[in-house]
Each structure stands twice: as C-alpha cells, then as structure tokens.
Scaffold this active site. Structure first.
Site, PDB file in Angstrom:
ATOM      1  N   ASN A   9     -10.005  19.734 -29.719  1.00  0.00           N
ATOM      2  CA  ASN A   9      -9.949  21.145 -30.110  1.00  0.00           C
ATOM      3  C   ASN A   9      -8.518  21.614 -29.860  1.00  0.00           C
ATOM      4  O   ASN A   9      -8.124  21.824 -28.720  1.00  0.00           O
ATOM      5  CB  ASN A   9     -10.943  21.949 -29.267  1.00  0.00           C
ATOM      6  CG  ASN A   9     -10.822  23.446 -29.503  1.00  0.00           C
ATOM      7  OD1 ASN A   9     -10.099  23.889 -30.400  1.00  0.00           O
ATOM      8  ND2 ASN A   9     -11.526  24.221 -28.696  1.00  0.00           N
ATOM      9  N   LYS A  11      -7.134  24.358 -30.555  1.00  0.00           N
ATOM     10  CA  LYS A  11      -6.989  25.791 -30.273  1.00  0.00           C
ATOM     11  C   LYS A  11      -5.832  26.386 -31.105  1.00  0.00           C
ATOM     12  O   LYS A  11      -5.598  25.923 -32.216  1.00  0.00           O
ATOM     13  CB  LYS A  11      -6.815  26.027 -28.767  1.00  0.00           C
ATOM     14  CG  LYS A  11      -7.923  25.303 -27.981  1.00  0.00           C
ATOM     15  CD  LYS A  11      -8.014  25.692 -26.553  1.00  0.00           C
ATOM     16  CE  LYS A  11      -9.141  24.908 -25.892  1.00  0.00           C
ATOM     17  NZ  LYS A  11      -9.414  25.315 -24.544  1.00  0.00           N
ATOM     18  N   HIS A  95     -17.437  28.734 -28.650  1.00  0.00           N
ATOM     19  CA  HIS A  95     -16.490  28.326 -27.611  1.00  0.00           C
ATOM     20  C   HIS A  95     -16.318  29.462 -26.602  1.00  0.00           C
ATOM     21  O   HIS A  95     -16.363  30.634 -26.971  1.00  0.00           O
ATOM     22  CB  HIS A  95     -15.142  27.954 -28.237  1.00  0.00           C
ATOM     23  CG  HIS A  95     -14.252  27.261 -27.257  1.00  0.00           C
ATOM     24  ND1 HIS A  95     -13.522  27.950 -26.315  1.00  0.00           N
ATOM     25  CD2 HIS A  95     -14.020  25.943 -27.037  1.00  0.00           C
ATOM     26  CE1 HIS A  95     -12.864  27.067 -25.566  1.00  0.00           C
ATOM     27  NE2 HIS A  95     -13.145  25.852 -25.981  1.00  0.00           N
ATOM     28  N   GLU A  97     -13.825  30.690 -25.280  1.00  0.00           N
ATOM     29  CA  GLU A  97     -12.748  31.626 -25.612  1.00  0.00           C
ATOM     30  C   GLU A  97     -13.203  32.636 -26.661  1.00  0.00           C
ATOM     31  O   GLU A  97     -12.741  33.776 -26.683  1.00  0.00           O
ATOM     32  CB  GLU A  97     -11.504  30.840 -26.053  1.00  0.00           C
ATOM     33  CG  GLU A  97     -10.846  30.172 -24.838  1.00  0.00           C
ATOM     34  CD  GLU A  97     -10.307  28.781 -25.080  1.00  0.00           C
ATOM     35  OE1 GLU A  97     -10.006  28.438 -26.230  1.00  0.00           O
ATOM     36  OE2 GLU A  97     -10.186  28.023 -24.087  1.00  0.00           O
ATOM     37  N   GLU A 167     -19.055  23.092 -21.472  1.00  0.00           N
ATOM     38  CA  GLU A 167     -17.693  23.382 -21.029  1.00  0.00           C
ATOM     39  C   GLU A 167     -17.720  24.446 -19.936  1.00  0.00           C
ATOM     40  O   GLU A 167     -17.745  25.651 -20.232  1.00  0.00           O
ATOM     41  CB  GLU A 167     -16.852  23.885 -22.211  1.00  0.00           C
ATOM     42  CG  GLU A 167     -16.762  22.901 -23.354  1.00  0.00           C
ATOM     43  CD  GLU A 167     -15.490  23.077 -24.184  1.00  0.00           C
ATOM     44  OE1 GLU A 167     -14.792  22.078 -24.365  1.00  0.00           O
ATOM     45  OE2 GLU A 167     -15.185  24.203 -24.609  1.00  0.00           O
ATOM     46  N   GLY A 173      -8.623  24.208 -19.248  1.00  0.00           N
ATOM     47  CA  GLY A 173      -7.184  24.461 -19.194  1.00  0.00           C
ATOM     48  C   GLY A 173      -6.668  24.737 -17.799  1.00  0.00           C
ATOM     49  O   GLY A 173      -5.535  25.187 -17.629  1.00  0.00           O
ATOM     50  N   SER A 213     -10.564  20.164 -18.988  1.00  0.00           N
ATOM     51  CA  SER A 213      -9.564  19.328 -18.312  1.00  0.00           C
ATOM     52  C   SER A 213      -9.916  17.850 -18.312  1.00  0.00           C
ATOM     53  O   SER A 213      -9.658  17.147 -17.328  1.00  0.00           O
ATOM     54  CB  SER A 213      -9.318  19.839 -16.885  1.00  0.00           C
ATOM     55  OG  SER A 213      -8.825  21.168 -16.932  1.00  0.00           O
TER      56      SER A 213
END
Ligand code: 13P
Length: 251
Positions: A9, A11, A95, A97, A167, A173, A213
């Site tokens: 991904n 992003k 996701h 985000e 996730e 991240g 990560s």
C-alpha cells in the site's frame, strides 16, 4: 493451505517516474515467485502507468479506495468500473487512515465493499484497534464491530473472495510491530468470527493479512503464525529490496 498474499500500500507517496521505476524493478526481482500472490496499490493517478508495466506479470494491481456509486455527479470520486478499466484487480477498503483521518464509517465501507464484490474485484478489508482501545481491553470488540459492520449483507460465497487485513493502528508507520503472538491472537479471533458469521469452510478459505511496520526482519516470524496469511505493507513496499525481502519471507 491458504496461498500467501503480500500487497504493498503505497499510500500518498511517489511520483510518476518513481512509481514506474519501482514496478519495473519489482517485476524483474519477483518474476520467479510462484508461492505467493503479490500486488501493489499505487495512488489513483498512477494506476494506469503501473498497470501497463505489470500487464501479463505475476504482480497484481490494486487501488487504495473507491466510491460505491456506479457513475454520475460525485465530484472527485472514482468508481469501481473505472478501476477495472485501468486494470485493477484489488481495492483496499476501510484503511485506518480513511476511518480515522477522513472519517469513514463501517456503513460507507460496507457500501464500497458490496460494490467491489459486485464488479468482480477483490476487496482487501482493513480492520484494527487504536492504542487506547487495546489498552482498554477493547481489541476484540473493535475488530468484531468493524468486521461485522463492513461485511453486512455479504454472502458466504462472496466472503471467500474477501481478503481481511488486520492492521493495529498503533503499529502503522510507527516501527512498533505487534509481536507474532499478539498478532496471531487477533488473527485467530478474526477467523473464529468468520466461522461464527459465515461457516467453517469460509473461515478456512479467507486470507488474513497482517499490516503495521512489517519489514524484511520481522516478516518471517509473523508469517509463520498459523492464521497470518500475508501482509499489507506500507513503508517497506516503497523499496524493491525491502518488499522483496518480505515476499521471500512468505516462501
Ligand atoms: P506501515 O507498513 O508503513 O506500517 O503501513 C502499514 C499499512 O498501513 C498498510 O496498509
């Protein structure tokens, strides 16, 4: 045995030249990989260029989101038919985000997921708890709520085509990975939930990726867990060597 599935991904990273260079490198490096499915999910504007490079290879292409309506006055949105038109096979949905920065709900994610299934593409449905939710012992409840809400109205037959990505938001991240044991506990719980909501056959078939990560150095231990069937990779998917290191850990 579920076939491993490693997806990148990207992003909101890359420019056009970087996107093309990355997949040119990946195409060569991964050409002999026959033990796993591989996909990359670039930003919308580079999908076409990336899909052209990857045409006829063993690497699939996915989008990072979509809209659920088929066409019409929806300024700024992208339909599933448009994604299919440029060569996408996968669509990431829900996701963290999008849930936490853009504010997308389970209801909206569900509409998108139904549209993706209807068009014959594969949804990669992301779920995961935030740090304060884990600390408040709500990990299972949050994941179950996102799972059940995002999958409302999905048949058992269609569910076999869905990929779930667990996730944990606190691991995305941040360099903080869930330990293999922590991740496996949630993955096994999600698989029990699939059996409860659908049936055992579906639970045995659905692939559950881990994301947060994941790196070449920790991928092997994560992927060795019984219920971890692949990875959804952010940062480490932006370099051929790192992404290949994770793909090779799935062997
Ligand atoms: P990182 O691998 O950068 O933690 O991102 C994970 C992710 O969000 C993939 O969707």
């Amino acid at each position: 045995m579920r076939r491993p599935f490693i997806a990148g991904n990207w992003k909101m990273n890359m420019d056009r030249a970087g996107a093309v260079a990355l997949v040119e490198g990946l195409k060569e490096a991964a050409k002999d990989v026959d033990y796993a499915d591989i996909a990359v999910c670039p930003p919308f504007v580079y999908l076409d260029a990336v899909a052209q490079v990857l045409k006829g290879t063993n690497i699939g292409v996915g989008a990072q989101d979509c809209y659920f309506e088929e066409k019409g006055a929806f300024t700024g949105e992208i339909s599933v038919a448009m994604l299919k038109d440029v060569g996408c096979q996968y669509v990431i949905l829900g996701h963290s985000e999008r849930r936490h920065i853009i504010g997308e709900s389970n209801e909206l994610t569900n509409k998108k997921l139904l549209a993706v299934l209807k068009a014959g593409l594969t949804p990669i449905l992301c779920i995961g708890e935030m740090l304060e939710q884990r600390e408040a012992d709500q990990t299972f409840d949050i994941n179950a709520e996102q799972f059940l809400g995002s999958l409302a109205g999905v048949s058992a037959e269609d569910m076999k085509k869905v990929v779930i990505a667990y996730e944990p938001v606190w691991a995305i991240g941040t360099g903080k990975t869930a330990t293999p044991e922590m991740a496996e506990e949630v993955h096994a719980g999600i698989r029990r939930l699939i059996e409860f909501r659908f049936n055992k056959e579906v639970a045995d078939a659905v692939r559950i990726q881990y994301g947060g990560s994941m790196k070449p150095g920790n991928a092997k231990d994560l992927l060795a867990q019984a219920d971890i069937d692949g990875g959804l990779i952010g940062g480490a998917a932006l370099k051929v060597d790192d992404f290949m290191g994770i793909i090779e850990a799935a062997k």
